[in-house]
Write an enzyme that holds these catalytic residues in place. Sequence first.
Site, PDB file in Angstrom:
ATOM      1  N   HIS A 204     -37.572  40.056 -43.379  1.00  0.00           N
ATOM      2  CA  HIS A 204     -38.530  39.072 -42.865  1.00  0.00           C
ATOM      3  C   HIS A 204     -38.262  38.778 -41.404  1.00  0.00           C
ATOM      4  CE1 HIS A 204     -36.107  35.174 -44.119  1.00  0.00           C
ATOM      5  NE2 HIS A 204     -35.356  36.058 -43.527  1.00  0.00           N
TER       6      HIS A 204
ATOM      7  N   CYS B 126     -30.875  34.160 -37.057  1.00  0.00           N
ATOM      8  CA  CYS B 126     -31.964  34.635 -37.916  1.00  0.00           C
ATOM      9  C   CYS B 126     -33.269  34.886 -37.166  1.00  0.00           C
ATOM     10  CB  CYS B 126     -32.200  33.652 -39.066  1.00  0.00           C
ATOM     11  SG  CYS B 126     -30.872  33.707 -40.272  1.00  0.00           S
TER      12      CYS B 126
ATOM     13  N   HIS C 283     -34.525  40.805 -39.997  1.00  0.00           N
ATOM     14  CA  HIS C 283     -33.397  41.133 -40.871  1.00  0.00           C
ATOM     15  C   HIS C 283     -33.831  41.064 -42.333  1.00  0.00           C
ATOM     16  CE1 HIS C 283     -33.470  36.769 -40.762  1.00  0.00           C
ATOM     17  NE2 HIS C 283     -32.869  36.803 -41.956  1.00  0.00           N
TER      18      HIS C 283
ATOM     19  N   HIS D 109     -32.753  40.611 -46.760  1.00  0.00           N
ATOM     20  CA  HIS D 109     -31.932  39.986 -47.793  1.00  0.00           C
ATOM     21  C   HIS D 109     -32.164  40.697 -49.113  1.00  0.00           C
ATOM     22  CE1 HIS D 109     -31.145  36.363 -45.382  1.00  0.00           C
ATOM     23  NE2 HIS D 109     -32.419  36.383 -45.062  1.00  0.00           N
TER      24      HIS D 109
ATOM     25  N   HIS E 163     -39.018  45.754 -50.775  1.00  0.00           N
ATOM     26  CA  HIS E 163     -38.972  46.702 -49.651  1.00  0.00           C
ATOM     27  C   HIS E 163     -40.116  46.527 -48.663  1.00  0.00           C
ATOM     28  CE1 HIS E 163     -35.781  48.502 -51.997  1.00  0.00           C
ATOM     29  NE2 HIS E 163     -35.408  49.114 -50.898  1.00  0.00           N
TER      30      HIS E 163
ATOM     31  N   GLU F 244     -31.840  33.369 -51.336  1.00  0.00           N
ATOM     32  CA  GLU F 244     -31.984  34.246 -50.171  1.00  0.00           C
ATOM     33  C   GLU F 244     -30.658  34.965 -49.919  1.00  0.00           C
ATOM     34  OE1 GLU F 244     -34.682  33.306 -46.548  1.00  0.00           O
ATOM     35  OE2 GLU F 244     -32.660  32.729 -45.973  1.00  0.00           O
TER      36      GLU F 244
HETATM   37 ZN   LIG Z   1     -33.403  35.582 -43.502  1.00  0.00          ZN
END
Ligand SMILES: [Zn+2]
Length: 142
Positions: A14, A23, A27, A29, A71, A131
């Site tokens: 995201h 953030c 990146h 998760h 994905h 997350e």
């Molecule tokens: Zn994040």
Amino acid sequence: MFKVKSQIEFDMAHYLSGYNGKCSNLHGHRYKLIVSIKSETLHQEGQLRGMVDDFGNIKEKLKEIEDLFDHKLVIENNEEGLLLSEKLKELPNSFDVLLVPYRPTAEEMSRDIFHKLKAMGLDVCEVELFETPTNSCTYTED
Ligand SMILES: [Zn+2]
């Protein structure tokens, strides 16, 4: 009171538009989603006798959520998000971008998933979205 829970995991990248800090970079998760359904009573007859709901039925709906986010690169559908999405489309590699009408935080996503599951006919009472292994958001309307 009975509360049944089911969980899935998915990988997602995201981008948090307008965020300052670590953030702010694009990146990813490994998300864990736990969905709860509660009921005072159990089904009294037929296929669902003795159940709140069939776990198979819950898993089917969760698979739709997994397919939607797994994905994907999730970006807010705003000016910056659209620009980023257009730039990525110019690259030779194909990027699977999902534009959403909110900043894709765990909070916004858990609320969105809650409403999506409701719309699929699942009588969900709580959605918890991890997350990271130690950070999660719970959304409920009770
Ligand atoms: Zn994040």
